[in-house]
Design a protein around this motif. Structure first.
Motif, PDB file in Angstrom:
ATOM      1  N   MET A  28     111.334  14.898  43.207  1.00  0.00           N
ATOM      2  CA  MET A  28     111.262  15.728  42.003  1.00  0.00           C
ATOM      3  C   MET A  28     110.662  14.961  40.830  1.00  0.00           C
ATOM      4  N   ASP A  29     110.147  15.694  39.861  1.00  0.00           N
ATOM      5  CA  ASP A  29     109.635  15.081  38.641  1.00  0.00           C
ATOM      6  C   ASP A  29     110.816  14.634  37.792  1.00  0.00           C
ATOM      7  N   LEU A  30     110.735  13.400  37.344  1.00  0.00           N
ATOM      8  CA  LEU A  30     111.830  12.847  36.553  1.00  0.00           C
ATOM      9  C   LEU A  30     111.559  13.043  35.069  1.00  0.00           C
ATOM     10  N   PRO A  31     112.603  13.150  34.262  1.00  0.00           N
ATOM     11  CA  PRO A  31     112.401  13.307  32.820  1.00  0.00           C
ATOM     12  C   PRO A  31     111.827  12.034  32.203  1.00  0.00           C
ATOM     13  N   ASP A  32     111.243  12.168  31.013  1.00  0.00           N
ATOM     14  CA  ASP A  32     110.640  11.019  30.338  1.00  0.00           C
ATOM     15  C   ASP A  32     111.670   9.949  29.995  1.00  0.00           C
ATOM     16  N   ALA A  33     112.889  10.334  29.757  1.00  0.00           N
ATOM     17  CA  ALA A  33     113.932   9.384  29.369  1.00  0.00           C
ATOM     18  C   ALA A  33     114.624   8.751  30.578  1.00  0.00           C
ATOM     19  N   GLU A  34     114.078   8.900  31.749  1.00  0.00           N
ATOM     20  CA  GLU A  34     114.679   8.330  32.963  1.00  0.00           C
ATOM     21  C   GLU A  34     114.767   6.820  32.858  1.00  0.00           C
ATOM     22  N   ARG A  35     115.909   6.277  33.213  1.00  0.00           N
ATOM     23  CA  ARG A  35     116.099   4.828  33.204  1.00  0.00           C
ATOM     24  C   ARG A  35     116.198   4.341  34.645  1.00  0.00           C
ATOM     25  N   GLY A  36     115.119   3.784  35.115  1.00  0.00           N
ATOM     26  CA  GLY A  36     115.083   3.284  36.484  1.00  0.00           C
ATOM     27  C   GLY A  36     114.984   1.768  36.501  1.00  0.00           C
ATOM     28  N   VAL A  37     114.348   1.260  37.513  1.00  0.00           N
ATOM     29  CA  VAL A  37     114.173  -0.177  37.684  1.00  0.00           C
ATOM     30  C   VAL A  37     113.355  -0.742  36.525  1.00  0.00           C
ATOM     31  N   HIS A  38     113.734  -1.907  36.063  1.00  0.00           N
ATOM     32  CA  HIS A  38     113.031  -2.558  34.952  1.00  0.00           C
ATOM     33  C   HIS A  38     111.645  -3.031  35.376  1.00  0.00           C
ATOM     34  N   VAL A  39     110.748  -3.059  34.402  1.00  0.00           N
ATOM     35  CA  VAL A  39     109.404  -3.597  34.590  1.00  0.00           C
ATOM     36  C   VAL A  39     109.219  -4.666  33.519  1.00  0.00           C
ATOM     37  N   LEU A  40     108.770  -5.842  33.927  1.00  0.00           N
ATOM     38  CA  LEU A  40     108.554  -6.960  33.008  1.00  0.00           C
ATOM     39  C   LEU A  40     107.061  -7.173  32.829  1.00  0.00           C
ATOM     40  N   MET A  87     124.150  -1.188  34.834  1.00  0.00           N
ATOM     41  CA  MET A  87     124.550   0.202  34.612  1.00  0.00           C
ATOM     42  C   MET A  87     123.436   1.003  33.944  1.00  0.00           C
ATOM     43  N   PHE A  88     122.234   0.409  33.831  1.00  0.00           N
ATOM     44  CA  PHE A  88     121.047   1.076  33.315  1.00  0.00           C
ATOM     45  C   PHE A  88     121.277   1.645  31.912  1.00  0.00           C
ATOM     46  N   CYS A  89     121.937   0.854  31.077  1.00  0.00           N
ATOM     47  CA  CYS A  89     122.221   1.298  29.706  1.00  0.00           C
ATOM     48  C   CYS A  89     120.995   1.200  28.808  1.00  0.00           C
ATOM     49  N   GLY A  90     120.083   0.287  29.101  1.00  0.00           N
ATOM     50  CA  GLY A  90     118.868   0.144  28.312  1.00  0.00           C
ATOM     51  C   GLY A  90     118.994  -0.757  27.101  1.00  0.00           C
ATOM     52  N   LEU A  91     120.127  -1.427  26.920  1.00  0.00           N
ATOM     53  CA  LEU A  91     120.283  -2.324  25.771  1.00  0.00           C
ATOM     54  C   LEU A  91     119.296  -3.486  25.827  1.00  0.00           C
ATOM     55  N   CYS A  92     119.017  -3.979  27.017  1.00  0.00           N
ATOM     56  CA  CYS A  92     118.078  -5.093  27.168  1.00  0.00           C
ATOM     57  C   CYS A  92     116.681  -4.690  26.721  1.00  0.00           C
ATOM     58  N   VAL A  93     116.313  -3.461  27.005  1.00  0.00           N
ATOM     59  CA  VAL A  93     114.997  -2.955  26.615  1.00  0.00           C
ATOM     60  C   VAL A  93     114.927  -2.805  25.099  1.00  0.00           C
ATOM     61  N   ASP A  94     115.990  -2.282  24.512  1.00  0.00           N
ATOM     62  CA  ASP A  94     116.022  -2.068  23.065  1.00  0.00           C
ATOM     63  C   ASP A  94     116.029  -3.380  22.293  1.00  0.00           C
ATOM     64  N   LEU A 101     110.058  -5.846  28.242  1.00  0.00           N
ATOM     65  CA  LEU A 101     110.933  -5.302  29.267  1.00  0.00           C
ATOM     66  C   LEU A 101     111.052  -3.799  29.035  1.00  0.00           C
ATOM     67  N   ILE A 102     110.664  -3.025  30.029  1.00  0.00           N
ATOM     68  CA  ILE A 102     110.746  -1.570  29.934  1.00  0.00           C
ATOM     69  C   ILE A 102     111.400  -1.037  31.199  1.00  0.00           C
ATOM     70  N   MET A 103     111.814   0.224  31.158  1.00  0.00           N
ATOM     71  CA  MET A 103     112.440   0.837  32.325  1.00  0.00           C
ATOM     72  C   MET A 103     111.475   1.860  32.911  1.00  0.00           C
ATOM     73  N   SER A 104     111.243   1.742  34.209  1.00  0.00           N
ATOM     74  CA  SER A 104     110.310   2.638  34.891  1.00  0.00           C
ATOM     75  C   SER A 104     111.049   3.869  35.394  1.00  0.00           C
ATOM     76  N   ILE A 124     109.786  -7.696  39.551  1.00  0.00           N
ATOM     77  CA  ILE A 124     109.704  -6.721  38.465  1.00  0.00           C
ATOM     78  C   ILE A 124     108.492  -6.929  37.559  1.00  0.00           C
ATOM     79  N   ALA A 125     107.755  -8.017  37.752  1.00  0.00           N
ATOM     80  CA  ALA A 125     106.641  -8.347  36.855  1.00  0.00           C
ATOM     81  C   ALA A 125     105.399  -7.526  37.161  1.00  0.00           C
ATOM     82  N   VAL A 126     104.717  -7.139  36.089  1.00  0.00           N
ATOM     83  CA  VAL A 126     103.402  -6.508  36.186  1.00  0.00           C
ATOM     84  C   VAL A 126     102.441  -7.315  35.328  1.00  0.00           C
ATOM     85  N   GLY A 127     101.168  -7.213  35.624  1.00  0.00           N
ATOM     86  CA  GLY A 127     100.170  -7.949  34.858  1.00  0.00           C
ATOM     87  C   GLY A 127     100.179  -9.425  35.161  1.00  0.00           C
TER      88      GLY A 127
END
Length: 185
Positions: A28-40, A87-94, A101-104, A124-127
């Motif tokens: 299924m299509d996921l919402p824009d605010a989906e918090r998945g695996v981190h991307v570095l 727990m995919f809270c997103g504090l690390c991203v913020d 660090l972003i959440m994919s 988790i690294a890109v680039g």
């Protein structure tokens, strides 16, 4: 009662309305605010450790990873994430000052062992940098370090010369004072 339930089942089966999702076959299509695996984004990371300090579950720790930028991240320390504890809270991203660090939207995390769900910087690294880019960055870091040492040596030498000059002037000044004192007597 049984016939009523069978009637409802038959009606749903023939109406074409999807009741359950065909998960592995149709994602299924996921919402824009989906918090998945981190991307570095490894080119941006400065290795400050803000993500590890803010994590409430202590699932992020900085580990050595040699394929990063030695100019921006002198210690070459990058985040490693234990998804068994996250727990995919997103504090690390913020809290990330470099916004590296972003959440994919990738949400599938599985493994046979606990170690399989601990993602290293390489996972988790890109680039990522090519070998040639890494060699250029290492050379640039070496030159910057040499320049820093040269400037420190020049500053120490200038400080020494200034102290010696002050000491010479102090000796002259004390000699003049002694001569004036003798004259006054």
């Amino acid at each position: 009662m049984v016939l009523k339930n069978l009637k409802m089942t038959f009606k749903r089966a023939t109406s074409g309305v999807e009741v359950t999702r065909l998960y592995p076959e149709k994602i299924m299509d996921l919402p824009d605010a989906e918090r998945g695996v981190h991307v570095l984004e490894i080119r941006k990371c400065i290795g400050c450790g803000a993500c590890a300090r803010i994590c409430p579950n202590d699932c992020i720790k900085l580990v050595a990873y040699s394929r990063g930028n030695p100019v921006k991240n002198k210690k070459l320390q990058y985040p490693q994430i234990d998804y068994g504890r996250c727990m995919f809270c997103g504090l690390c991203v913020d809290d990330c000052p470099a916004s590296c660090l972003i959440m994919s939207k990738q949400f599938e995390i599985s493994g046979w062992n606990r170690e399989d769900i601990i993602y290293d910087p390489e996972d988790i690294a890109v680039g990522l940098y090519s070998d040639q880019e890494l060699a250029e960055l290492a050379e640039e870091a070496r030159k910057a370090e040499e320049e820093k040492k040269r400037k420190a040596a020049e500053a120490a030498k200038a400080k020494k010369e200034k102290a010696a000059k002050a000491a010479d002037e102090g000796d002259k000044g004390s000699g003049e004072k002694a001569a004036k004192k003798k004259k006054a007597e």
